[in-house]
Scaffold this motif. Structure first.
Motif, PDB file in Angstrom:
ATOM      1  N   GLY A 176      -4.012   4.517  -1.671  1.00  0.00           N
ATOM      2  CA  GLY A 176      -2.107   4.683  -1.447  1.00  0.00           C
ATOM      3  C   GLY A 176      -2.106   3.182  -1.942  1.00  0.00           C
ATOM      4  N   LEU A 177      -0.356   3.307  -2.058  1.00  0.00           N
ATOM      5  CA  LEU A 177       0.376   1.692  -2.172  1.00  0.00           C
ATOM      6  C   LEU A 177      -0.614   0.411  -2.466  1.00  0.00           C
ATOM      7  N   GLN A 178      -0.965  -0.435  -3.074  1.00  0.00           N
ATOM      8  CA  GLN A 178      -1.892  -1.728  -2.538  1.00  0.00           C
ATOM      9  C   GLN A 178      -1.052  -2.456  -1.930  1.00  0.00           C
ATOM     10  N   LEU A 179      -0.723  -3.103  -0.871  1.00  0.00           N
ATOM     11  CA  LEU A 179       0.338  -4.097  -1.088  1.00  0.00           C
ATOM     12  C   LEU A 179      -0.518  -5.370  -1.138  1.00  0.00           C
ATOM     13  N   PHE A 180      -1.350  -5.931  -0.556  1.00  0.00           N
ATOM     14  CA  PHE A 180      -1.868  -6.984  -1.255  1.00  0.00           C
ATOM     15  C   PHE A 180      -3.939  -6.632  -1.237  1.00  0.00           C
ATOM     16  N   ASP A 181      -4.460  -7.610  -2.324  1.00  0.00           N
ATOM     17  CA  ASP A 181      -6.513  -7.788  -2.578  1.00  0.00           C
ATOM     18  C   ASP A 181      -6.005  -9.431  -2.088  1.00  0.00           C
ATOM     19  N   ASN A 182      -7.537  -9.398  -1.600  1.00  0.00           N
ATOM     20  CA  ASN A 182      -7.721 -10.673  -1.111  1.00  0.00           C
ATOM     21  C   ASN A 182      -9.156 -10.507  -2.333  1.00  0.00           C
ATOM     22  N   GLY A 183      -9.407  -9.868  -2.552  1.00  0.00           N
ATOM     23  CA  GLY A 183     -10.767  -9.815  -3.576  1.00  0.00           C
ATOM     24  C   GLY A 183     -11.870  -9.595  -2.444  1.00  0.00           C
ATOM     25  N   ASP A 184     -12.340  -9.833  -1.730  1.00  0.00           N
ATOM     26  CA  ASP A 184     -13.262  -9.574  -1.496  1.00  0.00           C
ATOM     27  C   ASP A 184     -13.298  -8.348  -0.233  1.00  0.00           C
ATOM     28  N   ASP A 185     -13.017  -6.947  -1.127  1.00  0.00           N
ATOM     29  CA  ASP A 185     -12.645  -5.482  -0.097  1.00  0.00           C
ATOM     30  C   ASP A 185     -12.210  -6.010   1.539  1.00  0.00           C
ATOM     31  N   SER A 186     -10.703  -6.263   0.906  1.00  0.00           N
ATOM     32  CA  SER A 186     -10.700  -6.207   2.418  1.00  0.00           C
ATOM     33  C   SER A 186      -8.586  -5.941   2.121  1.00  0.00           C
ATOM     34  N   ALA A 187      -8.672  -5.849   1.040  1.00  0.00           N
ATOM     35  CA  ALA A 187      -7.586  -4.764   0.423  1.00  0.00           C
ATOM     36  C   ALA A 187      -6.716  -3.518   1.439  1.00  0.00           C
ATOM     37  N   LEU A 190      -1.808   1.626   1.573  1.00  0.00           N
ATOM     38  CA  LEU A 190      -0.972   2.237   3.122  1.00  0.00           C
ATOM     39  C   LEU A 190      -0.732   3.429   2.944  1.00  0.00           C
ATOM     40  N   ASP A 191      -2.072   4.392   3.405  1.00  0.00           N
ATOM     41  CA  ASP A 191      -2.372   5.432   3.114  1.00  0.00           C
ATOM     42  C   ASP A 191      -2.775   6.278   3.822  1.00  0.00           C
ATOM     43  N   SER A 192      -3.200   6.111   5.404  1.00  0.00           N
ATOM     44  CA  SER A 192      -2.577   7.112   6.459  1.00  0.00           C
ATOM     45  C   SER A 192      -1.592   6.947   6.963  1.00  0.00           C
ATOM     46  N   PRO A 193      -1.541   8.357   7.431  1.00  0.00           N
ATOM     47  CA  PRO A 193      -0.100   9.645   7.784  1.00  0.00           C
ATOM     48  C   PRO A 193       0.969   7.847   8.977  1.00  0.00           C
ATOM     49  N   LEU A 194      -0.012   7.120   9.839  1.00  0.00           N
ATOM     50  CA  LEU A 194       0.696   5.606  10.197  1.00  0.00           C
ATOM     51  C   LEU A 194       1.170   4.750   9.950  1.00  0.00           C
ATOM     52  N   LYS A 195       0.476   4.421   8.585  1.00  0.00           N
ATOM     53  CA  LYS A 195       1.414   3.079   7.463  1.00  0.00           C
ATOM     54  C   LYS A 195       2.642   3.782   6.389  1.00  0.00           C
ATOM     55  N   VAL A 196       1.807   5.492   6.696  1.00  0.00           N
ATOM     56  CA  VAL A 196       3.219   6.142   5.703  1.00  0.00           C
ATOM     57  C   VAL A 196       4.484   6.018   6.354  1.00  0.00           C
ATOM     58  N   ALA A 197       4.601   6.159   7.705  1.00  0.00           N
ATOM     59  CA  ALA A 197       5.118   5.829   9.191  1.00  0.00           C
ATOM     60  C   ALA A 197       6.705   5.382   8.920  1.00  0.00           C
ATOM     61  N   ALA A 198       5.152   4.399   8.996  1.00  0.00           N
ATOM     62  CA  ALA A 198       5.625   2.739   9.818  1.00  0.00           C
ATOM     63  C   ALA A 198       6.581   2.365   7.939  1.00  0.00           C
TER      64      ALA A 198
END
Length: 445
Positions: A176-187, A190-198
């Protein structure tokens, strides 16, 4: 000053949706958004032109070329001001009057050429206000452009995210759309239905807020355009006084024509007829004394009528009771001649200036004539009082209502007369009544 009246036109059209939900789709929102988008490139052009030309002109002041360059800078800024006023008129529905033109001093011979024109530009405060607008508008245009565009774009993008988020997993290696990436696999995606609805809910909120943000931003533009690109307060006041002077002249001319007509058609015609009758009576005095006496008696009645007409005419010009006793007794006498019972209440600490007193008297006189002729009222009331620096008049009746200051009506002419002395006429007359007409006049003691 403004003249107010209550207009009872058709009922406003009702809307199914509340204004908060309609605002993002209204034409006003999109026009104002377009105004902000166009404003930045025009502001860059105006700022660059003004600063570069002023700097060049200032640098060349050691030579004769500096003054013409400064004149060209001011003329160019005035031309850009024409564009800005037209843009505000079209997109913001803000009608700003043209500023006062450049005035040349032509008292001396040879002072009406290009040199005089440049000198007039340099002396014109309006020209320098256009330069100030060109300088100040750029930072504001940049801030409003970025603010409106970012909120508008993010709002609609988030609102429509459920329609296009499938692009990421299908054509990229992201869920999904990536909001941020810390570089340690903690990206954060916005991929789940709840996140899409929010995300969609956030977009709805931004879209609903955007019109009000745009209106707040354009309100500053309205103040800049009105304050810097329109006529100065002094020029506006001069125009208003010139217009008021024209109204006063026209009113005085109309009053003189009315007096001339009343004299010609009334007292003068009656006196001419009286002179002829007395001439005939003189001829018959020896032959038929009884007929002559009858003609003299009829002439005596004509004299009384002529005197009454002259008194009425003099009262219409300026009643003696107003001069001798003031506004209270004069209005009481005026109310006594009205066909409708009128209660008069006058509460004044002292007499105002004769000019204001006369205008107040004739204002009440015309209003009571309207009550007698058009209102079908059973009673009326006149209140006069002093409030701070204003003389207040109010005439109330229980008639059928429907009065207004529409063009061509008697109240419109009365409103113009009051406006010529910085007065106000306010009419509140719904259909069915009652009618309340309030007049404000400046208090000149």
């Amino acid at each position: 000053m403004a003249i107010g009246s209550t207009a009872y036109g058709p009922e406003p059209r009702s809307h199914v949706l509340p204004v908060v939900l309609r605002a993002p789709f209204e034409g006003r929102t999109w026009r104002e958004f377009l105004y902000l988008m166009i404003g930045l490139p025009l502001a860059v052009l105006s700022f660059s032109y003004a600063v570069s030309m002023l700097a060049l002109g200032a640098g060349l002041l050691i030579t004769f070329l500096g003054i013409p360059v400064l004149g060209a800078a001011l003329a160019g800024c005035r031309a850009l001001g024409v564009v800005e006023r037209a843009r505000a008129r079209t997109l913001l529905k803000l009608d700003v009057a043209e500023p006062e033109p450049v005035r040349l001093r032509t008292r001396k011979a040879g002072r009406s050429g290009p040199i005089a024109w440049v000198g007039a530009l340099l002396r014109s405060g309006t020209s320098w206000r256009h330069v100030l607008y060109a300088v100040l508008h750029l930072p504001w245009a940049l801030a409003s452009f970025l603010c409106a565009l970012i909120v508008w774009a993010n709002g609609w993008a988030a609102l429509t995210y459920p329609l296009w988020f499938w692009v990421f997993p299908q054509y990229t290696d992201q869920p999904g759309l990536q909001l941020f990436d810390n570089g340690d696999d903690s990206a954060f995606y916005l991929d789940s239905p709840l996140k899409v609805a929010a995300t969609c809910a956030t977009g709805v909120l931004l879209v609903l807020v955007t019109p009000w943000l745009i209106r707040a931003l354009t309100q500053v533009d309205r103040m800049l355009v009105s304050g810097l690109l329109g006529p100065s307060r002094l020029a506006s006041r001069v125009r208003e006084l010139e217009s008021d002077r024209g109204v006063v002249v026209d009113t005085a001319a109309a009053d003189l024509r009315r007096i001339e007509r009343d004299l010609h058609d009334g007292a003068q015609a009656r006196l001419v007829s009286l002179a002829m009758d007395l001439g005939l009576a003189k001829e018959k005095l020896q032959e038929d004394p009884e007929s002559a006496a009858k003609m003299v008696e009829d002439a005596h009645g004509e004299v009384k009528l002529a005197l009454q007409e002259l008194r009425d005419l003099a009262r219409g010009i300026h009643p003696a009771i107003l001069t001798d006793r003031g506004l209270g007794p004069a209005l009481s006498a005026l109310a006594a001649r009205c066909t409708v019972p009128v209660k008069v209440v006058v509460d004044l600490p002292e007499r105002p200036a004769p000019a204001i007193e006369g205008i107040a008297y004739f204002t009440v006189s015309e209003l009571l004539q309207n009550v007698s002729k058009h209102s079908r009222a059973q009673r009326a009331e006149v209140d006069v009082w002093h409030s701070e620096d204003r003389l207040m008049l109010q005439v109330t009746d229980d008639g059928r209502g429907g009065a207004g200051t529409t063009s061509g009506s008697g109240l419109a002419g009365l409103a113009e007369r009051l406006d010529s002395v910085d007065g106000i006429l306010i009419v509140d007359s719904p259909l069915g009544g009652p009618t309340v007409v309030t007049a404000e006049l400046p208090w000149w003691g």
